[in-house]
Scaffold this active site. Structure first.
Site, mmCIF file in Angstrom:
data_model
loop_
_atom_site.group_PDB
_atom_site.id
_atom_site.type_symbol
_atom_site.label_atom_id
_atom_site.label_comp_id
_atom_site.label_asym_id
_atom_site.label_seq_id
_atom_site.Cartn_x
_atom_site.Cartn_y
_atom_site.Cartn_z
ATOM 1 N N PRO A 2 0.808 -1.218 0.000
ATOM 2 C CG PRO A 2 -0.647 -1.526 1.752
ATOM 3 C CD PRO A 2 0.661 -1.978 1.228
ATOM 4 C CD GLU A 3 4.442 2.660 -3.459
ATOM 5 O OE1 GLU A 3 4.487 3.747 -4.047
ATOM 6 O OE2 GLU A 3 5.187 1.696 -3.742
ATOM 7 C CE LYS A 59 4.801 5.231 1.099
ATOM 8 N NZ LYS A 59 6.076 4.517 1.318
#
Length: 273
Positions: A2-3, A59
DNA sequence: AGGACGCCCTGTTCGC
DNA sequence: TGCGAACAGGGCGTCC
């Protein structure tokens, strides 16, 4: 992993499924995932209140508790994501795939309507905890401006303040811009034909402008794709993150090299040093 | 001060 | 075939 775009999708997901419903219970299945809080403190801060707002910085995802409550922050590490279930059945997860395996739940929020918001994080690099406010959280974690909210002038200023640095590690420095990780840093450098180890002071103004445009474009396109990377253009480098891959532009063999401690993919021909 | 590096963690892939 | 080693990687702490 997950960015920024993935976390933005998670935020939409929370807005759709988890706001304005009283939390009846918080289950902490893996206390080690908590940061700067205890299971009891988290439970007493959240139980009996709804989440009323979901914000993102880089993030990091932050949920406001009640009207004057604290915030619950989430960082998804490498493998984190959210899902929404009811009566133990998955209705949807943050990637829109109801068939995704729903294991490695670390924290679960039970709502009054019988549904649950689940925080998954297989590798335990992620964190979840409490913050007094957005500002407190951002300053505590030394987060720079969000990569999708920064303007072009600020982008140039902040990069040039790190003029001696190599471009890729600086782009990934969350104190410079919050939200750019390994994959999208490689992508914007590839799109602008910049070698990842290039010193910022050596990059011409036209190329810096390109980097700004591509930062916004790559991140926004991925958000628009609901973080489904397979929907991104065929010419993107991120489709070639494996051994013996070829450059989508010129067929050259993609090089893999450690830059700033991170595995970096680039084309040696169109991203000359 | 700031850059380089090692470590945290666990499922998957690789190599002997 | 089987099992241990290597790998993946964001962020943080440590060292120089």
């Amino acid at each position: 992993m997950p960015e920024l775009p993935e976390v933005e999708v998670f935020r939409h997901f929370v807005e759709e499924y988890a706001l304005n419903k009283n939390v009846t219970a918080v289950e902490i299945l893996k206390p080690k995932i908590l940061q700067k809080t205890t299971p009891d403190a988290l439970k007493s801060a959240v139980e009996g209140h709804p989440f009323i707002r979901a914000e993102r910085r880089g993030k990091h995802l932050l949920l406001e508790v009640g009207k004057k409550g604290p915030w619950v922050f989430m960082h998804f590490g490498l493998t984190g994501y959210l899902s929404w279930t009811k009566n133990g059945q998955t209705l949807v997860n943050a990637y829109g795939d109801p068939d995704r395996p729903e294991d490695h739940v670390r924290v679960r929020f039970d709502f009054a309507d019988g549904s649950e918001l689940n925080f998954h994080e297989m590798r335990m690099f992620g964190k979840l905890g409490l913050a007094d406010s957005l500002e407190e959280y951002v300053s505590r974690n030394k987060l720079g401006p969000d990569a999708l909210a920064v303007d072009e002038k600020t982008f140039h200023e902040r990069l040039l303040a790190k003029a001696k640095g190599q471009i890729k590690p600086v782009l990934m420095d969350q104190a410079v811009f919050a939200g750019i990780g390994n994959v999208y840093a490689d992508e914007m450098l590839y799109q602008c034909r910049v070698h990842p180890e290039k010193r910022i002071s050596e990059i011409d103004p036209k190329t810096l402008k390109c980097l700004y445009q591509q930062m916004v474009e790559v991140l926004q396109k991925t958000v628009d794709c609901n973080a489904d990377r397979t929907c991104l253009p065929k010419g993107y480098l991120l489709h070639t993150r494996h051994k013996n891959a070829q450059c989508p532009r010129d067929g050259e063999k993609i090089h893999i090299k450690e830059v700033g401690g991170r595995t970096t993919y680039f084309c040696p021909k169109c991203q000359e040093e």
